[in-house]
Design a protein around this motif. Structure first.
Motif, short mmCIF file in Angstrom:
data_model
loop_
_atom_site.label_atom_id
_atom_site.label_comp_id
_atom_site.label_asym_id
_atom_site.label_seq_id
_atom_site.Cartn_x
_atom_site.Cartn_y
_atom_site.Cartn_z
N ALA A 56 0.83 -1.21 0.00
CA ALA A 56 0.00 0.00 0.00
C ALA A 56 0.86 1.26 0.00
O ALA A 56 0.59 2.21 -0.74
CB ALA A 56 -0.93 0.00 1.21
N VAL A 57 1.92 1.26 0.81
CA VAL A 57 2.83 2.41 0.86
C VAL A 57 3.49 2.60 -0.51
O VAL A 57 3.58 3.72 -1.01
CB VAL A 57 3.88 2.23 1.97
N GLN A 58 3.93 1.51 -1.12
CA GLN A 58 4.59 1.59 -2.43
C GLN A 58 3.63 2.11 -3.49
O GLN A 58 3.94 3.02 -4.25
CB GLN A 58 5.16 0.23 -2.82
N ARG A 59 2.43 1.55 -3.54
CA ARG A 59 1.44 1.97 -4.54
C ARG A 59 0.99 3.41 -4.32
O ARG A 59 0.84 4.18 -5.26
CB ARG A 59 0.24 1.03 -4.52
N GLY A 60 0.74 3.76 -3.06
CA GLY A 60 0.31 5.12 -2.75
C GLY A 60 1.39 6.14 -3.08
O GLY A 60 1.10 7.21 -3.63
N SER A 61 2.63 5.81 -2.77
CA SER A 61 3.75 6.72 -3.08
C SER A 61 3.91 6.89 -4.57
O SER A 61 4.12 8.02 -5.06
CB SER A 61 5.05 6.18 -2.46
N ALA A 62 3.81 5.81 -5.32
CA ALA A 62 3.93 5.88 -6.78
C ALA A 62 2.81 6.73 -7.38
O ALA A 62 3.05 7.55 -8.27
CB ALA A 62 3.94 4.48 -7.38
N GLU A 63 1.59 6.55 -6.90
CA GLU A 63 0.46 7.33 -7.40
C GLU A 63 0.64 8.81 -7.04
O GLU A 63 0.32 9.69 -7.83
CB GLU A 63 -0.85 6.79 -6.85
#
Length: 94
Positions: A56-63
């Motif tokens: 979630a942290v990775q996806r949220g940061s990328a978005e």
């Protein structure tokens, strides 16, 4: 599982109202909201689908990085990131 991810970047100048509005438009498709008017930090809270907190942290940061670039914001380093799952929120209610 759905996660609410809060991300903020910090830099060396004040962010304008117009810049935050552009960021708000860019994160809207992710169920997001934006903040940072009149500060040296801009941020967003996004909804992502992920299996665990790290994902979630990775996806949220990328978005967030994608949305900031789309909004024309500077590529400042991420100063803060946190993720809360639907399950975490339900546990807090009990």
């Amino acid at each position: 599982m759905k996660w609410s991810v809060s991300v903020a970047a910090e830099g060396d100048r004040v962010i304008s109202r117009e810049e935050v509005l552009e960021l708000a438009d860019a994160v809207a498709m992710s169920g997001g909201i934006a903040s940072g008017i009149g500060t040296t930090r801009f941020g967003a809270q996004l909804i992502v689908e992920a299996d665990d907190r790290a994902d979630a942290v990775q996806r949220g940061s990328a978005e967030f990085v994608r949305a900031a670039a789309q909004a024309g914001l500077p590529p400042w380093p991420i100063a803060y990131v946190d993720a809360v799952s639907e399950a975490d929120e339900l546990d807090d209610l009990e």
